[in-house]
Design a protein around this motif. Structure first.
Motif: not given
Length: 391
Positions: A100-119
């Motif tokens: 229920g909590e929320h992260i604001v993250a830079s879109r310019s991060v390592f691809g696996s980090t995006v996968q971890l957060f989004n997927n």
């Protein structure tokens, strides 16, 4: 260490705990468990009433020495070591956030980090909004009442974009969130995010902290209070750094400052050369005056670092020709090695992102990322010239 030693000294001396044998080099403790003197001592250790080692999933003297040394280098109260850089990010999120909590993250991060957060984290009820690493207004607009974590890489992977760590830290405090900075590209030899206002520092120790491409590891650093949540997750879930890998990292930290100075000096020379090459459309390197955040980088960092990215004229076909023409440079996605490496981010490190996500992060088909090693700059330049001169 009690005295205010310089970083070169901390990299060699901090965190040393000698055994009864009084060894000079750090000891390597290859054991899965530790013996207690009595049932009462075992109970006290497990309850946390008595300090000491229990089980190597979460306590090991060699790992502790690495944690203490890195904490000294980053100026942190506590470090929690993990099995990899990605497990360090996972431990941070799982240890500090709830469904229920929320992260604001830079879109310019390592691809696996995006996968971890989004997927992955999204499946457990933790949502992430991706924003520009450099536009503070985007961060402000993305904040929700349940925002608990800001996450940024600075410099970013692979375009070396620089985020204003102090400004992001202030904004995070305004909304009751914590700022986590991935300091992989700089290491504490070039940048100390906690001094700039960050709450948490994250490392893929696999990269510059080792420095020779030998072993995997990660680390999360911050206050004792914050790190207790990260440690609790590690103790239970077990993304553990092995004692052997910790020992290798201890050896790597001894030369960290020397290596980072050398990487940075060579990278600046290479970036200047690439900027003049007719086959190159654009160079991304914080040490160049042409970099959009050059002034900010020079305030936050001691130098530009060892990563140079550049757009090759001709897109993917031309970029692959440059990669394939190399004879010395290693074609691998790892970085922070003594050996120079080259990769095509759109089809490797960020290949799992959608075309739209790559476009939003400005990762084009002609982009190449070079992690400048410790070889002769002339030889690195000549190896790249084989492909660039043929375009």
């Amino acid at each position: 260490m009690d005295e205010n030693y310089d970083i070169e000294t901390l990299g060699v001396r901090a965190g040393i705990e000698r055994s009864q044998f009084n060894e000079h080099s750090e000891a390597l403790f290859l054991t899965s468990s530790f013996v207690f003197n009595s049932a009462a001592q075992a109970a006290a250790r497990f309850k946390g009433e008595e300090p000491g080692n229990i089980y190597a999933r979460f306590t090991n003297p060699t790992v502790t020495m690495f944690e203490q040394r890195l904490a000294a280098l980053e100026g942190a109260e506590r470090c929690v070591a993990t099995a990899s850089g990605m497990s360090a990010i996972l431990a941070t999120v799982m240890g500090l956030l709830s469904a229920g909590e929320h992260i604001v993250a830079s879109r310019s991060v390592f691809g696996s980090t995006v996968q971890l957060f989004n997927n992955i984290m999204a499946r457990f009820g933790v949502e992430t909004t991706l924003v520009s690493p450099t536009d503070l207004d985007e961060w402000r607009r993305a904040i929700r009442p349940n925002t608990k974590l800001f996450f940024v890489e600075s410099p970013s992977n692979p375009l070396t974009e620089i985020s204003d760590i102090g400004a992001l830290a202030a904004l995070a405090r305004e909304c009751g969130a914590r700022l986590a900075v991935d300091n992989c590209f700089c290491s504490p030899a070039l940048q100390r995010p906690l001094e700039l206002g960050a709450d948490i520092v994250i490392h893929s120790a696999t990269k510059y902290l080792d420095g020779q491409g030998r072993v995997l590891g990660g680390a999360v650093l911050g206050s004792k209070e914050l790190m207790e949540g990260v440690f609790t997750f590690l103790r239970t879930a077990g993304p553990t750094l092995s004692a052997f890998n910790a020992w290798v990292f201890l050896k790597g930290l001894e030369t960290l400052k020397l290596r980072m100075d050398a990487h940075s000096a060579s990278a600046l020379q290479l970036a200047n050369w690439l900027e003049q090459h007719p086959g190159v459309a654009r160079v991304y390197y914080p040490g160049l005056s042409s970099h959009p955040q050059h002034a900010l980088a020079m305030r936050q960092q001691r130098s530009g670092g060892g990563i140079v990215a550049f757009d090759v004229k001709g897109g993917k076909e031309a970029a692959w020709k440059v990669v394939d023409a190399t004879r010395m440079i290693s074609i691998t996605a790892n970085l922070g090695d003594a050996k120079t490496t080259i990769t095509h981010p759109a089809t490797t490190t960020h290949g799992r992102l959608s075309p739209e996500q790559r476009s939003a992060a400005s990762i084009g088909d002609g982009l190449l990322r070079v992690a400048v090693g410790l070889e002769s700059v002339r030889d690195i330049r000549n190896d790249l010239a084989r492909g660039l001169d043929a375009l």
